[in-house]
Motif scaffolding. Structure first.
Motif, PDB file in Angstrom:
ATOM      1  N   CYS A 116      -1.809   6.397   6.073  1.00 29.32           N
ATOM      2  CA  CYS A 116      -1.952   7.559   6.957  1.00 29.32           C
ATOM      3  C   CYS A 116      -3.362   8.127   6.895  1.00 29.32           C
ATOM      4  O   CYS A 116      -3.922   8.524   7.920  1.00 29.32           O
ATOM      5  CB  CYS A 116      -0.931   8.625   6.593  1.00 29.32           C
ATOM      6  N   ASP A 117      -3.961   8.165   5.700  1.00 29.16           N
ATOM      7  CA  ASP A 117      -5.343   8.633   5.591  1.00 29.16           C
ATOM      8  C   ASP A 117      -6.286   7.717   6.363  1.00 29.16           C
ATOM      9  O   ASP A 117      -7.203   8.182   7.050  1.00 29.16           O
ATOM     10  CB  ASP A 117      -5.772   8.702   4.121  1.00 29.16           C
ATOM     11  N   ALA A 118      -6.070   6.411   6.250  1.00 34.62           N
ATOM     12  CA  ALA A 118      -6.914   5.453   6.976  1.00 34.62           C
ATOM     13  C   ALA A 118      -6.734   5.583   8.484  1.00 34.62           C
ATOM     14  O   ALA A 118      -7.645   5.271   9.259  1.00 34.62           O
ATOM     15  CB  ALA A 118      -6.585   4.027   6.527  1.00 34.62           C
ATOM     16  N   ASN A 119      -5.576   6.062   8.882  1.00 32.17           N
ATOM     17  CA  ASN A 119      -5.249   6.218  10.306  1.00 32.17           C
ATOM     18  C   ASN A 119      -5.608   7.620  10.801  1.00 32.17           C
ATOM     19  O   ASN A 119      -5.080   8.082  11.807  1.00 32.17           O
ATOM     20  CB  ASN A 119      -3.751   5.953  10.517  1.00 32.17           C
ATOM     21  N   LEU A 139       0.817  -1.215   0.000  1.00 32.25           N
ATOM     22  CA  LEU A 139       0.000   0.000   0.000  1.00 32.25           C
ATOM     23  C   LEU A 139       0.849   1.262   0.000  1.00 32.25           C
ATOM     24  O   LEU A 139       1.888   1.319   0.666  1.00 32.25           O
ATOM     25  CB  LEU A 139      -0.897   0.026   1.238  1.00 32.25           C
ATOM     26  N   PRO A 140       0.409   2.314  -0.707  1.00 34.17           N
ATOM     27  CA  PRO A 140       1.077   3.612  -0.567  1.00 34.17           C
ATOM     28  C   PRO A 140       0.969   4.098   0.881  1.00 34.17           C
ATOM     29  O   PRO A 140      -0.072   3.931   1.524  1.00 34.17           O
ATOM     30  CB  PRO A 140       0.283   4.519  -1.506  1.00 34.17           C
ATOM     31  N   ILE A 172      -7.135  -0.586  10.339  1.00 32.11           N
ATOM     32  CA  ILE A 172      -6.496   0.385   9.445  1.00 32.11           C
ATOM     33  C   ILE A 172      -6.154  -0.249   8.103  1.00 32.11           C
ATOM     34  O   ILE A 172      -6.268   0.399   7.056  1.00 32.11           O
ATOM     35  CB  ILE A 172      -5.237   0.984  10.112  1.00 32.11           C
ATOM     36  N   LEU A 173      -5.775  -1.518   8.114  1.00 32.45           N
ATOM     37  CA  LEU A 173      -5.473  -2.207   6.860  1.00 32.45           C
ATOM     38  C   LEU A 173      -6.703  -2.235   5.956  1.00 32.45           C
ATOM     39  O   LEU A 173      -6.615  -1.928   4.762  1.00 32.45           O
ATOM     40  CB  LEU A 173      -4.991  -3.626   7.136  1.00 32.45           C
ATOM     41  N   GLU A 199      -6.847  -0.332   2.327  1.00 33.90           N
ATOM     42  CA  GLU A 199      -7.076  -1.070   1.078  1.00 33.90           C
ATOM     43  C   GLU A 199      -8.296  -0.531   0.338  1.00 33.90           C
ATOM     44  O   GLU A 199      -8.303  -0.470  -0.901  1.00 33.90           O
ATOM     45  CB  GLU A 199      -7.209  -2.559   1.367  1.00 33.90           C
ATOM     46  N   ALA A 200      -9.315  -0.113   1.090  1.00 33.18           N
ATOM     47  CA  ALA A 200     -10.492   0.480   0.454  1.00 33.18           C
ATOM     48  C   ALA A 200     -10.141   1.809  -0.205  1.00 33.18           C
ATOM     49  O   ALA A 200     -10.613   2.116  -1.316  1.00 33.18           O
ATOM     50  CB  ALA A 200     -11.601   0.674   1.488  1.00 33.18           C
ATOM     51  N   ILE A 201      -9.311   2.610   0.448  1.00 34.81           N
ATOM     52  CA  ILE A 201      -8.869   3.885  -0.130  1.00 34.81           C
ATOM     53  C   ILE A 201      -8.057   3.641  -1.397  1.00 34.81           C
ATOM     54  O   ILE A 201      -8.241   4.321  -2.410  1.00 34.81           O
ATOM     55  CB  ILE A 201      -8.040   4.680   0.906  1.00 34.81           C
ATOM     56  N   ALA A 202      -7.167   2.648  -1.350  1.00 34.38           N
ATOM     57  CA  ALA A 202      -6.349   2.327  -2.531  1.00 34.38           C
ATOM     58  C   ALA A 202      -7.219   1.881  -3.700  1.00 34.38           C
ATOM     59  O   ALA A 202      -6.988   2.269  -4.858  1.00 34.38           O
ATOM     60  CB  ALA A 202      -5.326   1.246  -2.183  1.00 34.38           C
ATOM     61  N   ALA A 203      -8.240   1.068  -3.413  1.00 38.05           N
ATOM     62  CA  ALA A 203      -9.138   0.600  -4.467  1.00 38.05           C
ATOM     63  C   ALA A 203      -9.918   1.763  -5.074  1.00 38.05           C
ATOM     64  O   ALA A 203     -10.120   1.833  -6.300  1.00 38.05           O
ATOM     65  CB  ALA A 203     -10.108  -0.441  -3.908  1.00 38.05           C
ATOM     66  N   LYS A 204     -10.340   2.704  -4.233  1.00 36.91           N
ATOM     67  CA  LYS A 204     -11.054   3.883  -4.719  1.00 36.91           C
ATOM     68  C   LYS A 204     -10.150   4.716  -5.628  1.00 36.91           C
ATOM     69  O   LYS A 204     -10.588   5.207  -6.681  1.00 36.91           O
ATOM     70  CB  LYS A 204     -11.540   4.725  -3.539  1.00 36.91           C
ATOM     71  N   GLU A 205      -8.887   4.869  -5.246  1.00 31.46           N
ATOM     72  CA  GLU A 205      -7.951   5.634  -6.069  1.00 31.46           C
ATOM     73  C   GLU A 205      -7.705   4.948  -7.411  1.00 31.46           C
ATOM     74  O   GLU A 205      -7.535   5.625  -8.439  1.00 31.46           O
ATOM     75  CB  GLU A 205      -6.646   5.860  -5.313  1.00 31.46           C
ATOM     76  N   ASP A 206      -7.702   3.630  -7.430  1.00 34.45           N
ATOM     77  CA  ASP A 206      -7.565   2.901  -8.696  1.00 34.45           C
ATOM     78  C   ASP A 206      -8.742   3.222  -9.614  1.00 34.45           C
ATOM     79  O   ASP A 206      -8.574   3.398 -10.832  1.00 34.45           O
ATOM     80  CB  ASP A 206      -7.496   1.392  -8.446  1.00 34.45           C
TER      81      ASP A 206
END
Length: 204
Positions: A17-20, A11-12, A170-171, A175-182
Motif C-alpha cells: 500500500c505504501d508503494a502504491n 510482502l507485508p 509497485i512490486l 520490495e525496496a520498502i521491505a528491504a529498508k525495513e529489514d
C-alpha cells in the motif's frame, strides 16, 4: 506471472500500500473469514444484484484458474451471498480466493476449507437466484474501482488493489520498502532508536 504473484504474497500488505501511494485499499470493514488467510491473484470481477447470488455462480464457471473473484454486491448485508458449497466449487475450479462487498455465511465451514474469503460480514440468511448480473467488467468493491486483471492482495490487514499496468512497478517499490525495513530492524537490534534512524531528533 506466477513468480510475480508469489513475490507479492511474501510482502507485508502495508509495504504494498505504501508503494502504491496509499491508493487501492478497500474499506477496512472487508475482512478475512480466517485471520490467517492470505491471497494474491488477478481479479475476475462480478457485479450482482444485492441479495441475489446468481451472477456469482456464473463467475465460478467462467473464472480462470489462479484468479481471485471480486464481487460487488452493493454492500448488502441482509443475506449470505457465499457459503461453503460455493467456496468448495471455487477451489475445484482453481480459483485462489474471493472478496465480496457484501456478506457470506457458513463461516466455520469456510475457515475449515482453508479457502481465503474476505467479506463485509456474516448473515445466515440465504439469497435469491433471479438476476444474472454481469461478469468481467469494471466494478466498485469496498470503495475501490477494480478492473479485470488488476492484482488483488489480501491479508489480515485488509485488501489492496494494484492496477494491472502498475503491477511490476509497485512490486519493485514494495520490495525496496521491505528491504529498508529489514535494515531498520537490524539497526534497532544494535541499540539505535527509531527517532535516530529516521532522523526525527531535529523535530522532536
Amino acid at each position: 506471472m506466477s513468480d510475480i504473484i508469489e513475490r507479492y504474497n511474501r510482502l507485508p500488505l502495508g509495504n504494498i500500500c505504501d508503494a502504491n501511494d496509499r491508493r487501492g485499499s478497500m474499506d477496512p470493514a472487508i475482512k478475512p473469514v480466517d485471520p490467517t488467510s492470505r491471497v494474491a491473484g488477478p481479479a475476475y470481477t462480478v457485479r450482482c444484484h444485492p441479495g441475489d447470488n446468481l451472477a456469482i455462480h456464473k463467475a465460478i464457471a467462467e473464472a480462470p484458474a489462479g484468479s481471485v473473484l471480486v464481487i460487488d454486491a452493493g454492500g448488502f448485508t441482509g443475506g449470505g451471498h457465499i457459503g461453503e458449497i460455493m467456496c468448495f466449487a471455487c477451489m475445484q475450479r482453481g480459483i485462489k480466493g474471493l472478496v465480496i462487498d457484501g456478506t457470506c455465511r457458513d463461516a466455520d465451514d469456510i475457515q475449515a476449507l482453508g479457502f481465503p474469503v474476505f467479506t463485509r460480514g456474516f448473515n445466515p440468511n440465504g439469497t435469491v437466484k433471479e438476476t444474472v448480473g454481469v461478469t468481467d467488467v469494471p466494478i466498485l468493491c469496498g470503495g475501490v474501482r477494480v478492473c479485470p486483471g488488476d492484482l488483488i492482495v489480501g491479508s489480515r490487514d485488509g485488501v489492496a488493489v494494484v492496477e494491472q499496468e502498475k503491477i511490476g512497478e509497485i512490486l519493485a517499490k514494495a520490495e525496496a520498502i521491505a528491504a529498508k525495513e529489514d535494515r531498520v530492524v537490524e539497526e534497532l537490534k544494535q541499540g539505535r532508536t527509531t527517532a535516530e534512524i529516521y532522523q526525527f531528533e531535529k523535530i522532536l
